[in-house]
Design an enzyme around this catalytic site. Structure first.
Site, mmCIF file in Angstrom:
data_model
loop_
_atom_site.group_PDB
_atom_site.id
_atom_site.type_symbol
_atom_site.label_atom_id
_atom_site.label_comp_id
_atom_site.label_asym_id
_atom_site.label_seq_id
_atom_site.Cartn_x
_atom_site.Cartn_y
_atom_site.Cartn_z
ATOM 1 N N GLY A 130 2.606 2.403 -2.611
ATOM 2 C CA GLY A 130 2.471 3.419 -3.741
ATOM 3 C C GLY A 130 3.494 3.076 -4.949
ATOM 4 O O GLY A 130 3.640 4.032 -5.507
ATOM 5 N N SER A 151 2.202 -45.756 18.252
ATOM 6 C CA SER A 151 2.747 -44.338 18.575
ATOM 7 C C SER A 151 1.710 -43.786 19.539
ATOM 8 O O SER A 151 1.045 -42.874 19.044
ATOM 9 C CB SER A 151 2.728 -43.940 16.881
ATOM 10 O OG SER A 151 1.607 -44.166 16.249
ATOM 11 N N GLY A 176 -3.495 -46.231 17.146
ATOM 12 C CA GLY A 176 -4.387 -46.799 18.272
ATOM 13 C C GLY A 176 -3.971 -47.586 19.132
ATOM 14 O O GLY A 176 -2.671 -48.150 19.189
ATOM 15 N N LYS A 212 -5.222 -52.382 14.022
ATOM 16 C CA LYS A 212 -4.302 -51.540 13.027
ATOM 17 C C LYS A 212 -3.497 -52.350 11.815
ATOM 18 O O LYS A 212 -4.009 -52.212 10.811
ATOM 19 C CB LYS A 212 -3.086 -50.589 13.774
ATOM 20 C CG LYS A 212 -3.659 -49.680 14.911
ATOM 21 C CD LYS A 212 -2.421 -49.140 15.373
ATOM 22 C CE LYS A 212 -1.636 -49.824 16.242
ATOM 23 N NZ LYS A 212 -2.172 -50.680 17.440
ATOM 24 N N ASP A 261 0.878 -1.233 0.037
ATOM 25 C CA ASP A 261 -0.015 0.144 0.058
ATOM 26 C C ASP A 261 1.000 1.391 -0.097
ATOM 27 O O ASP A 261 0.372 2.406 0.196
ATOM 28 C CB ASP A 261 -0.912 0.019 1.212
ATOM 29 C CG ASP A 261 -1.970 -1.092 1.392
ATOM 30 O OD1 ASP A 261 -2.531 -1.424 0.097
ATOM 31 O OD2 ASP A 261 -2.221 -1.639 2.154
#
Length: 626
Positions: free
Chosen positions: A30, A537, A463, A469, A28
């Site tokens: 110019g 994990s 999980g 899993k 802004d």
């Protein structure tokens, strides 16, 4: 005598080249208005352009809006911002200049690197009332990174301050202090109003106290581009062609001159050849060619250089390019995610491409005070000094302000430019540091997808123990294979039976187990596979580590089976053993499990196994299918 005349002709042509001037600044402040006004005041507008500007301004209910001159893209008009860097010629007397209008807003900063790369000088536009903003600091850092030698500051919109001397002097002090911290020497600070033309081409009556140059005078004082003809010869090989049984080595001369009879070294391998002929097409015949020319050379013996090989004088050891597999680099980071040690990229240097890995992050720039500090990562749009390690010696000339030498860019495996990387010099190996030079695949992600017929990704199933899993992952592997997707499963027990057999189940060992699994998953994913990881994990921090290692393409999937159900299943008898104290630190019993807060997919226990497998398979297909 003929060679001397030819060199003089080359030098004269070089001096006649236009001087590139990059204009940068906050969105802004110019810039576009300044450029439009500058072209008007120097009589550089094309016929009919002034009327076009007046009409465009009238339609929008505005006074004459000079910025409309640059609105070559409709999006600029609609959003009121400049999108790409624009090159516009103008003339001061007998001298030609080229204005490079570089974008000011943050998301287009990468275009500025390209736009400003060859600029001889810069005009930094700063709103006199607002002063230096964050973008101003970033632009100042970019000017330092790119090596602009001549910087002029335009304090635009000084009319808003009524050209008050004390306020403008304070604004000048602040900007000089900012640039001084970056060792940028300011050649002039001009208070101006681009809209009204004050101190652009003529002195303003509203600032009678100001005794410095107008913008036009300051630009006229910028010296023309330094001649590169007198520097040692460098030509990166663009390609090798064969016509009528004759082989030609084509490229653009980056510096110096070359003529028949010169002995040249070729690339890092250092083969020696003599120039038998300098060839041009559709250009005057001269016995010598110089910097900036695109030519072809016929070499004897008839050697075949590779694209990217650097040609340089064979008999001038003192001026030979640097040769190193570890390179100190000044970086502007463009990716939306932080840069971390160990990431691999392609370093593009003129026509050469080198596989490199980030060996260390040596310092990161704090944009608040522009000081260097230690850091483990480089933030998006951040600046840093890093060390790159290549798998082989790289030939380069260190970056120097005002020159094109050593201007590299980093490219990721998706062929996206993610960083500007001027090369500073060779990096020494510290005592006790192993010189490891990983290599990256030369097959891009796009090529992998085209070959396999699908994209890659890492699908991280987390999980509780016994949640299903591995069962779901293996079934999905079969389902995906039936639909033409190359999928690989990494499950916890398989990894611990081999790669991670030396690890226990302490928090540190679990973290190391996840780190190793994530690196393996990343390697497999980069080979074009869909990788399904089935690991407990349990901690969010460890899964976040895996996400950081894998990077783009990591998908967290929660196998949400309640603890009670897992204990009822207990297929391996582990819960019973844990409850009796035989297994210490067992997740869900004597060690915590932190459920994902926002997984990309949740596989609930309220579905049948077939439904769960179908849902996981469908999710993977939606990600990997082109």
């Amino acid at each position: 005598m003929g060679d001397i005349i030819a060199t003089q002709e080359l030098s004269g042509a070089y001096r006649a080249a236009a001087t590139p001037i990059v204009i940068v600044g906050h969105v802004d402040h110019g810039k576009s208005t300044l450029i439009g006004r500058l072209l008007y005041d120097t009589d550089s507008l094309q016929d009919g352009k002034l009327a076009q500007i007046v009409e465009s301004s009238r339609k929008r209910g505005l006074a004459v809006e000079w910025s409309f001159l640059l609105d070559s893209l409709q999006i600029e008009r609609d959003q009121g911002v400049t999108v790409d860097s624009t090159r516009i010629p103008f003339r001061l007397g007998s001298r030609e200049f080229v204005i490079v209008d570089a974008p000011g807003h943050r998301q287009f900063l990468r275009n500025m690197i390209t736009g400003a790369a060859d600029a001889e000088a810069a005009v930094l536009v700063v709103d006199a009332q607002e002063g230096a903003q964050e973008q101003t600091r970033r632009h100042a850092m970019l000017l330092r990174l790119i090596g602009i030698r001549h910087v002029i500051v335009l304090l635009n919109k000084s009319d808003v301050l009524g050209f008050d001397e004390s306020k403008i002097v304070q604004a000048e002090f602040d900007v000089r202090q900012l640039l001084g911290r970056l060792e940028i020497e300011v050649e002039a600070v001009v208070p101006a109003s681009a809209r009204d033309g004050d101190n652009i081409a003529s002195r303003s009556e509203r600032s009678a106290w100001y005794k410095g140059p107008t913008l036009i005078e300051a630009l006229a004082n910028v010296p023309p581009p330094t001649s590169r003809l007198s520097l040692p010869f460098r030509m990166p090989v663009q390609d090798v062609y064969r016509f009528d049984g004759v082989r030609y080595v084509a490229g653009r001369i980056e510096r110096g001159t070359v003529r028949a009879g010169d002995r040249l070294a070729i690339g890092a391998q250092g083969q020696i050849a003599t120039v038998a002929e300098v060839c041009r097409w559709h250009a005057p015949e001269l016995p010598v060619a110089g910097a900036g020319e695109s030519i072809a050379l016929r070499l004897e013996p008839d050697l075949v250089p590779d694209r990217g090989d650097l040609l340089f004088p064979a008999d001038d050891k003192a001026s030979a390019p640097e040769r190193s597999a570890r390179i100190r680099t000044r970086l502007f980071w463009l990716r939306g995610e932080p840069l971390r040690v160990g990431e691999s990229f392609t370093l593009r240097l003129t026509t050469a491409e080198h596989d490199v890995t980030v060996a260390s992050i040596d310092a990161v720039v704090d944009l608040d005070d522009l000081t260097l500090r230690q850091g483990d990562e480089v933030p998006p749009d951040g600046f840093a000094e890093i060390t790159l390690a290549a798998s082989h010696a790289v030939l380069f000339d260190p970056f120097s302000p005002g020159m094109g030498d050593g201007r590299g860019v980093l490219v990721d495996r998706h062929q996206r430019i993610v960083g500007g990387a001027p090369l500073i010099g060779p990096a020494e190996i510290e005592d006790g540091v192993h010189a490891i030079h990983p290599t990256a695949s030369r097959i891009s992600a796009v090529q992998q997808a085209q070959t396999r017929g699908h994209k890659s990704g890492v699908f991280w199933l987390t999980g509780l123990p016994g949640s299903g899993k591995s069962t779901v992952a293996r079934a999905a592997e079969v389902s995906l294979a039936g639909q033409g997707v190359k999928a690989t499963v990494l499950d916890g027990d398989t990894l611990r039976a081999g790669l991670c057999s030396d690890l226990g189940f302490s928090p540190d060992d679990r973290r190391e187990n996840i780190r190793r699994a994530a690196h393996v998953a990343k390697i497999l994913s980069e080979s074009g596979q869909a990788v399904v990881v089935a690991l407990v994990s349990p901690l969010q921090a460890d899964r976040d580590l895996a996400r950081l290692i894998v990077g783009e393409g990591f998908h967290e999937i929660f196998v949400d089976t309640p603890l009670e159900t897992c204990e009822q299943r207990d297929p391996k008898g582990l819960y019973a053993a844990a409850r009796s104290g035989k297994i210490p630190e067992f997740t869900g019993v004597s060690a915590p499990y932190e459920a994902p807060l926002s997984p990309e997919l949740r596989l609930g226990a309220d579905r049948t196994e077939a439904e769960t497998v179908s849902e996981l398979t469908g999710f993977v297909l939606r990600v990997v299918q082109p």
